[in-house]
Scaffold this active site. Structure first.
Site, PDB file in Angstrom:
ATOM      1  N   GLY A  34       0.790  -1.222   0.000  1.00 45.09           N
ATOM      2  CA  GLY A  34       0.000   0.000   0.000  1.00 45.09           C
ATOM      3  C   GLY A  34       0.825   1.276   0.000  1.00 45.09           C
ATOM      4  O   GLY A  34       0.331   2.346  -0.375  1.00 45.09           O
ATOM      5  N   GLY A  40       9.039  -1.656   2.475  1.00 49.63           N
ATOM      6  CA  GLY A  40       8.533  -1.658   3.848  1.00 49.63           C
ATOM      7  C   GLY A  40       9.250  -0.684   4.765  1.00 49.63           C
ATOM      8  O   GLY A  40       9.905   0.274   4.316  1.00 49.63           O
ATOM      9  N   ALA A 177      16.557   2.671  25.775  1.00 49.83           N
ATOM     10  CA  ALA A 177      17.947   2.476  25.327  1.00 49.83           C
ATOM     11  C   ALA A 177      18.080   1.172  24.562  1.00 49.83           C
ATOM     12  O   ALA A 177      18.951   0.347  24.832  1.00 49.83           O
ATOM     13  CB  ALA A 177      18.893   2.498  26.525  1.00 49.83           C
ATOM     14  N   VAL A 179      17.804  -0.614  20.420  1.00 48.64           N
ATOM     15  CA  VAL A 179      18.554  -0.406  19.185  1.00 48.64           C
ATOM     16  C   VAL A 179      18.217   0.947  18.539  1.00 48.64           C
ATOM     17  O   VAL A 179      19.102   1.715  18.170  1.00 48.64           O
ATOM     18  CB  VAL A 179      18.242  -1.540  18.189  1.00 48.64           C
ATOM     19  CG1 VAL A 179      19.196  -1.504  17.030  1.00 48.64           C
ATOM     20  CG2 VAL A 179      18.324  -2.877  18.877  1.00 48.64           C
ATOM     21  N   HIS A 441      46.294 -10.053   7.198  1.00 38.85           N
ATOM     22  CA  HIS A 441      46.843  -8.968   8.020  1.00 38.85           C
ATOM     23  C   HIS A 441      47.077  -7.755   7.140  1.00 38.85           C
ATOM     24  O   HIS A 441      47.602  -7.914   6.035  1.00 38.85           O
ATOM     25  CB  HIS A 441      48.153  -9.421   8.656  1.00 38.85           C
ATOM     26  CG  HIS A 441      48.834  -8.332   9.436  1.00 38.85           C
ATOM     27  ND1 HIS A 441      48.386  -7.943  10.675  1.00 38.85           N
ATOM     28  CD2 HIS A 441      49.898  -7.550   9.122  1.00 38.85           C
ATOM     29  CE1 HIS A 441      49.157  -6.958  11.109  1.00 38.85           C
ATOM     30  NE2 HIS A 441      50.086  -6.702  10.187  1.00 38.85           N
TER      31      HIS A 441
HETATM   32  P1  NAI Z   1      13.905  -2.344  21.884  1.00 40.15           P
HETATM   33  O1  NAI Z   1      13.005  -3.423  22.338  1.00 40.15           O
HETATM   34  O2  NAI Z   1      15.214  -2.680  21.272  1.00 40.15           O
HETATM   35  O3  NAI Z   1      14.223  -1.366  23.132  1.00 40.15           O
HETATM   36  C1  NAI Z   1      13.222  -0.702  23.846  1.00 40.15           C
HETATM   37  C2  NAI Z   1      13.797  -0.175  25.156  1.00 40.15           C
HETATM   38  O4  NAI Z   1      12.830   0.671  25.763  1.00 40.15           O
HETATM   39  C3  NAI Z   1      14.118  -1.280  26.145  1.00 40.15           C
HETATM   40  O5  NAI Z   1      15.428  -1.107  26.610  1.00 40.15           O
HETATM   41  C4  NAI Z   1      13.071  -1.075  27.246  1.00 40.15           C
HETATM   42  O6  NAI Z   1      13.523  -1.470  28.512  1.00 40.15           O
HETATM   43  C5  NAI Z   1      12.832   0.439  27.170  1.00 40.15           C
HETATM   44  N1  NAI Z   1      11.549   0.888  27.738  1.00 40.15           N
HETATM   45  C6  NAI Z   1      10.317   0.315  27.559  1.00 40.15           C
HETATM   46  N2  NAI Z   1       9.373   1.021  28.233  1.00 40.15           N
HETATM   47  C7  NAI Z   1       9.994   2.068  28.846  1.00 40.15           C
HETATM   48  C8  NAI Z   1       9.556   3.157  29.699  1.00 40.15           C
HETATM   49  N3  NAI Z   1       8.269   3.313  30.030  1.00 40.15           N
HETATM   50  N4  NAI Z   1      10.478   4.034  30.151  1.00 40.15           N
HETATM   51  C9  NAI Z   1      11.787   3.897  29.795  1.00 40.15           C
HETATM   52  N5  NAI Z   1      12.239   2.895  28.999  1.00 40.15           N
HETATM   53  C10 NAI Z   1      11.368   1.990  28.529  1.00 40.15           C
HETATM   54  O7  NAI Z   1      13.012  -1.450  20.909  1.00 40.15           O
HETATM   55  P2  NAI Z   1      13.373  -0.373  19.799  1.00 40.15           P
HETATM   56  O8  NAI Z   1      14.725   0.201  20.008  1.00 40.15           O
HETATM   57  O9  NAI Z   1      12.210   0.532  19.772  1.00 40.15           O
HETATM   58  O10 NAI Z   1      13.420  -1.238  18.467  1.00 40.15           O
HETATM   59  C11 NAI Z   1      12.249  -1.903  18.003  1.00 40.15           C
HETATM   60  C12 NAI Z   1      12.614  -3.121  17.199  1.00 40.15           C
HETATM   61  O11 NAI Z   1      13.240  -2.750  15.986  1.00 40.15           O
HETATM   62  C13 NAI Z   1      13.538  -4.037  17.949  1.00 40.15           C
HETATM   63  O12 NAI Z   1      13.054  -5.342  17.890  1.00 40.15           O
HETATM   64  C14 NAI Z   1      14.841  -3.893  17.224  1.00 40.15           C
HETATM   65  O13 NAI Z   1      15.573  -5.113  17.230  1.00 40.15           O
HETATM   66  C15 NAI Z   1      14.414  -3.501  15.809  1.00 40.15           C
HETATM   67  N6  NAI Z   1      15.463  -2.686  15.198  1.00 40.15           N
HETATM   68  C16 NAI Z   1      16.629  -3.287  14.819  1.00 40.15           C
HETATM   69  C17 NAI Z   1      17.655  -2.557  14.297  1.00 40.15           C
HETATM   70  C18 NAI Z   1      18.932  -3.225  13.954  1.00 40.15           C
HETATM   71  O14 NAI Z   1      18.920  -4.438  13.789  1.00 40.15           O
HETATM   72  N7  NAI Z   1      20.042  -2.512  13.861  1.00 40.15           N
HETATM   73  C19 NAI Z   1      17.545  -1.102  14.112  1.00 40.15           C
HETATM   74  C20 NAI Z   1      16.301  -0.575  14.583  1.00 40.15           C
HETATM   75  C21 NAI Z   1      15.301  -1.354  15.077  1.00 40.15           C
END
Ligand code: NAI
Length: 462
Positions: A34, A40, A177, A179, A441
């Site tokens: 869409g 995506g 904190a 990803v 190396h």
């Molecule tokens: P995440 O699950 O990695 O981190 C969320 C963080 O927010 C956690 O540390 C959690 O403890 C904290 N949190 C939750 N509620 C809170 C609150 N009320 N107050 C303070 N802290 C709180 O989620 P994120 O960074 O949003 O990423 C979403 C998804 O996207 C993940 O599954 C990630 O793996 C994926 N992603 C992967 C990337 C990569 O592979 N490089 C890049 C961007 C996203």
């Protein structure tokens, strides 16, 4: 009624890869999308634009931090924000157009619009109903909401808004904190924004090897990111375009608040299945909103499969891609397989962080006998030459058999280095197998070999 062997719903990395593989296997395939462009979240508003911004801001950081050290003198570049955004968009456009080309090349029909499934074997797009012997749902995920926080994508933004801010904010609070928070927090910190990360837990990046997480937090701290740990965000108040983030410190229950020009909400994502009509079809769901599947990615409704962020498992583009290929193979009557034990995870900060397999914490919890081979990038000539000698490679191997159980890297090129270990793990290799393999190396990859040597009689340059 137009008919297809397979209709894939969603053209993110899971969906478009599934469609291409199925077409390569001889099926008549359509993919419904869409958005105006294919690819995506990952290509449009996720992985790809954020990597462009990470690259641009890293380059700027290098000019400020390291150019003079190498005898590169002269005026330091300043940021033309509109141009930087233009560069980011060019990168996105190049990639999304690339998928369009691949669809044409592989004779995948792009059905433009939002899909629903009125009945098994049927996909409705706009007013048209298409017949499909098989359906794969690859509709991905969307940012999860946080109670007390209203996202307006202007002052309070998700990653989507953060990638397209009209100006570089003077201050930013990142909630979470994980990803997204660390990658985009790094981008803005390098561009001069005062970034404070507020995290609920006591450690950053939940699930990551503890030693790596600790080091990453220390290094990012040195780069200027501030952290408020153990803080549960209660709400965000916005007045006159500025925000106040209210939080409660979990240990003391004390209430506090931080003001910022922009707030990035990065507290996780949730499966996106709205509008598909799954409830009416009777598709079984998991308690946390994912579509329930068996080990062949099949739902309880015959002919309907699901993959990627819409099902359980890590929300990673490459996990979705693997599932996309595997389910296409299954539908084509072949053998589809995903080894969920060997899915790497990468954080594209500087230094990069990458991991695969089990963490030390997981091995301890399992009571498994293991050994650790660690090697610091300080002992790697190439890393030292380019001012990237912070960090280390940590290899975990079975104490009895020497089989590699996990590897965790924080350092230059970690996201590429990890794949040597992914291949090794796929082949059930021992640390000694890696240690006995000649590594060129001077490369960063020598640090991986040294960590493998450290699992045995010892690293040479430690
Ligand atoms: P995440 O699950 O990695 O981190 C969320 C963080 O927010 C956690 O540390 C959690 O403890 C904290 N949190 C939750 N509620 C809170 C609150 N009320 N107050 C303070 N802290 C709180 O989620 P994120 O960074 O949003 O990423 C979403 C998804 O996207 C993940 O599954 C990630 O793996 C994926 N992603 C992967 C990337 C990569 O592979 N490089 C890049 C961007 C996203």
């Amino acid at each position: 009624m137009p008919s297809f062997d397979l209709i894939v719903i969603g053209a993110g990395p899971g969906g478009y890869v599934c469609a291409i593989r199925a077409a390569q296997l001889g099926l008549k395939v359509a993919c419904v999308e869409g958005r105006e462009t294919l690819g995506g979240t990952c290509l449009n508003v996720g992985c790809i634009p954020s990597k462009a911004m990470l690259h641009a801001s890293h380059m700027l950081h290098e000019t400020h931090e390291n150019f003079e050290k190498m005898g590169l003198m002269g005026a330091r570049p300043t940021v033309d924000w509109a141009k930087m955004q233009g560069y980011k968009q060019d990168v996105v456009n190049g990639n999304t157009k690339g998928i369009e080309f691949l669809f044409k090349k592989n004779k995948v029909t792009w059905l433009k619009g939002w899909a629903s499934i009125p009945a098994p074997g049927q996909v409705k797009v706009g007013d048209d109903v298409h017949e499909a012997k098989h359906i794969v749902i690859a509709t991905g995920s969307e940012p999860a909401s946080l109670p007390g926080v209203t996202v307006d994508e202007k002052t309070v933004v998700t990653s989507t808004g953060a990638l397209a801010l009209p100006t570089i904010p003077k201050s930013m609070v990142v909630i979470g904190a994980g990803v997204i928070g660390l990658e985009l927090g790094s981008v803005y910190a390098r561009l001069g924004t005062a970034v404070t990360v507020v995290e609920y837990l006591d450690a950053i990046t939940p699930g990551m090897d503890g030693e790596v997480a600790k080091n990453l937090q220390r290094i990012l701290g040195k780069q200027g990111l501030k952290f408020v740990m153990g803080a549960a965000v209660q709400g965000v108040d916005v007045a006159k375009g500025a925000a106040s983030v209210r939080y409660k410190l979990r240990k003391t229950e004390a209430d506090a608040a931080i003001e910022a020009e922009t707030v990035l909400v990065a507290t996780g994502r949730k499966p996106y299945t709205t509008g598909l009509g799954l409830e009416a079809l009777g598709v079984e769901m998991e308690p946390r909103g994912q579509i329930r599947i068996n080990d062949h990615w099949a739902t309880n409704i015959p002919g309907i499969h699901a993959i990627g962020d819409a099902v359980t498992g890590p929300m990673l583009a490459h996990k979705a891609e693997d599932e996309g290929m595997a389910v296409a193979e299954v539908i084509a009557g072949k053998h589809g397989h995903v080894n969920y034990g060997v899915i790497p995870g990468v954080i594209y900060t500087t230094p990069e962080v990458a991991s695969v397999g089990q963490t030390e914490e997981q091995l301890k919890a399992e009571g498994r006998a293991y050994k650790v081979g660690k090697f610091p990038f300080m002992g790697n000539a190439r890393a030292k030459a380019v001012f990237q000698a912070e960090g280390f490679v940590k290899m975990l191997a079975c104490k009895e058999t020497d089989r590699i159980l996990g590897c965790h890297i924080i350092g230059p090129g970690a996201g590429d280095l990890i794949h040597e270990i992914c291949v090794a793990m796929e082949f059930g290799a021992s640390a000694q197998d890696v240690a006995l393999t000649c590594h060129a190396h001077p490369t960063y990859s020598e640090a991986v070999r040294e960590a493998a040597l450290a699992c045995g009689d010892g690293a040479i340059h430690a």
